[in-house]
Structures are given as structure tokens and as C-alpha cells.
Scaffold this motif. Structure first.
Motif, PDB file in Angstrom:
ATOM      1  N   ALA A 203      24.518 -26.525   0.762  1.00 60.37           N
ATOM      2  CA  ALA A 203      25.624 -27.344   1.263  1.00 60.37           C
ATOM      3  C   ALA A 203      26.880 -27.144   0.432  1.00 60.37           C
ATOM      4  CB  ALA A 203      25.219 -28.811   1.291  1.00 60.37           C
TER       5      ALA A 203
ATOM      6  N   MET B 258      26.315 -30.851   5.216  1.00 62.07           N
ATOM      7  CA  MET B 258      25.077 -31.186   4.521  1.00 62.07           C
ATOM      8  C   MET B 258      23.953 -31.458   5.515  1.00 62.07           C
ATOM      9  SD  MET B 258      24.418 -34.191   1.737  1.00 62.07           S
ATOM     10  CE  MET B 258      24.919 -35.435   2.950  1.00 62.07           C
TER      11      MET B 258
ATOM     12  N   THR C 217      22.350 -28.369   7.216  1.00 65.28           N
ATOM     13  CA  THR C 217      21.411 -27.548   6.457  1.00 65.28           C
ATOM     14  C   THR C 217      19.982 -27.759   6.940  1.00 65.28           C
ATOM     15  OG1 THR C 217      21.202 -29.265   4.745  1.00 65.28           O
ATOM     16  CG2 THR C 217      22.853 -27.547   4.391  1.00 65.28           C
TER      17      THR C 217
ATOM     18  N   THR D  87      18.806 -27.664  -0.687  1.00 63.37           N
ATOM     19  CA  THR D  87      19.720 -28.215   0.315  1.00 63.37           C
ATOM     20  C   THR D  87      21.097 -28.461  -0.283  1.00 63.37           C
ATOM     21  OG1 THR D  87      17.919 -29.264   1.557  1.00 63.37           O
ATOM     22  CG2 THR D  87      20.132 -30.172   1.857  1.00 63.37           C
ATOM     23  N   ILE D  88      21.138 -29.058  -1.471  1.00 60.35           N
ATOM     24  CA  ILE D  88      22.422 -29.318  -2.136  1.00 60.35           C
ATOM     25  C   ILE D  88      23.131 -28.011  -2.453  1.00 60.35           C
ATOM     26  CG2 ILE D  88      23.476 -30.256  -4.225  1.00 60.35           C
ATOM     27  CD1 ILE D  88      21.233 -32.349  -4.258  1.00 60.35           C
TER      28      ILE D  88
END
Length: 237
Positions: free
Chosen positions: A21, A164, A167, A17-18
Motif C-alpha cells: 500500500a 490500502m 491490496t 499489505t502495508i
């Protein structure tokens, strides 16, 4: 209690996810900055291209754009390559489709944000740099961009948080990010509350970290700046 195996999978999903993003936001920032700079001067062709781009990517949901890129991206690339006589076969992965979709959608929003920030820089800053014979690249890098950062930072921070959180939608095209693993763990253990709460804690933690970092950047960008009216922070944290 959550099983450690699924918790580890949530950690893997959080890293994905990070990654999505960050890359999406960097792409959006590059697209937004480019369009902001080229649309400062009103030109017919550039304005038309910008209007078409902005109309499409602000009018279509980011999830739908991701679906189009993932399922039709290969065909679009092949069609564009055929126009110049090339035969290209490209396999669009869920990761690439997610980054491209989020980057291009939020690039349109960042373009308006950055252009407005540039236009709000006092014209005297440009005139003073010109009178002092400061080279144009140095003027933009050392004089204008720090002020643009100060003006655009609250909006850029909010845009990062939106990217973010968006996502979470990308799991629908098969990307194994934190929400996909939370859904998998919930289905296997029949304990959806625990794993969705853990996913929520991750997003809340990232939001808090974002505000913490943005406050530090805001303090740095305001060095030597003395506003007439002191403004309170725009966010709650």
C-alpha cells in the motif's frame, strides 16, 4: 480460539499489505504530481498522452491491470526493449505487479485531484511571489505546495484508504498479503469467521490510524489560515 501460528502469519501478511500500500501510494503520488504539473499548461502532445493514460487506467479495474502486468509484463518489457535493439528478459513478481498496477491506476485519480487543488490556489499567491522576486522553486515549495496540501488532503486521505483496501484483491495474483493468509488459515482450521474478522480488524485499525494522522496533518497545514466559514471534518472519526 485462533492458532498462534496462523496469527503470526496474519501479522506477516499485514506487513506485506502495508508495504504494498505504501509503495503503491508513493508511486501514484509521484505519477499524479507529475501529470498534474505538466497538464497545467494546455499542450497538445502532453494533453493527448494524459488523455490516453487516464482513459486506460481509470477505465480498467485495478485487478485486471495487475493480471496484465503479472502475466504479460515480461512480454511487454521485452517488446519495448526490442524497439531499441535490446534483448531484455524480466521476471515480474507478484509484488512488483501489484505495486505497479495500483500505483498507475490511482496515479490517474491523484493527478486530477492535485491539479484541481493547484488551480484552486488564489492567483494572487503566484502574483505576490513574482512581485517579491521569490525564486520559482521556492514559490512552489514554500508558498504553493502547503496550500495544495491543505486543499487536497481530504481527497488524498480517501485515496490512500482505497489503495490500502484494494491490496486485498492482489492476493489473486499470488501475493501473500493478509487476505491470502486469512484464506489459508480459514481453509485449514475451518474457522473462517475468526480469521476474516481479524483481517477486518486490521483494516479498520489502519483506517482509524489514517484519520488520526490526517487530522494532525490537517491541523499543521491550517496554521495561520482563517477560513471565512468554519468547515466540519469530512469524515466520521
Amino acid at each position: 480460539m485462533p492458532e498462534m501460528g496462523f496469527v503470526q502469519q496474519l501479522g506477516i501478511g499485514a506487513l506485506m499489505t502495508i508495504k504494498v500500500a505504501v509503495l503503491s501510494y508513493l508511486l501514484a503520488l509521484a505519477i499524479g504530481t507529475a501529470f498534474a504539473l505538466v497538464t497545467l499548461r494546455r499542450r497538445l502532445v502532453v494533453g493527448f498522452i494524459w488523455q490516453v493514460y487516464a482513459s486506460i487506467f481509470t477505465g480498467v479495474p485495478s485487478l485486471l491491470v495487475a493480471f496484465l502486468f503479472f502475466y504479460a509484463g515480461s512480454g511487454i518489457v521485452a517488446s519495448l526493449a526490442s524497439l531499441v535493439g535490446l534483448t531484455v528478459t524480466v521476471d515480474i513478481s507478484p509484488f512488483a505487479a501489484a505495486v505497479a498496477a495500483l500505483g498507475m491506476v490511482y496515479g490517474a485519480y491523484l493527478a486530477d485531484l492535485i491539479r484541481s487543488a493547484i488551480q484552486n490556489v488564489p492567483p494572487g499567491q503566484f502574483e505576490a511571489a513574482k512581485v517579491l522576486l521569490v525564486p520559482q522553486p521556492a514559490t512552489w515549495l514554500l508558498v504553493i505546495l502547503p496550500q495544495v496540501l491543505r486543499l487536497a488532503l481530504p481527497g488524498m486521505t480517501n485515496m490512500w484508504i482505497v489503495v490500502m483496501k484494494d491490496t486485498a484483491l492482489i492476493s489473486l495474483i499470488g501475493l501473500k498479503e493478509i487476505m491470502a493468509y486469512a484464506k489459508l488459515a480459514s481453509g485449514v482450521t475451518k474457522e473462517p469467521f475468526i480469521y476474516y474478522v481479524l483481517a477486518s480488524v486490521f483494516f479498520l485499525g489502519m483506517t482509524w490510524l489514517t484519520y488520526f494522522v490526517s487530522r494532525r496533518i490537517e491541523s499543521w497545514s491550517e496554521r495561520g489560515y482563517k477560513p471565512v466559514v468554519k468547515q466540519e471534518p469530512a469524515h466520521a472519526l
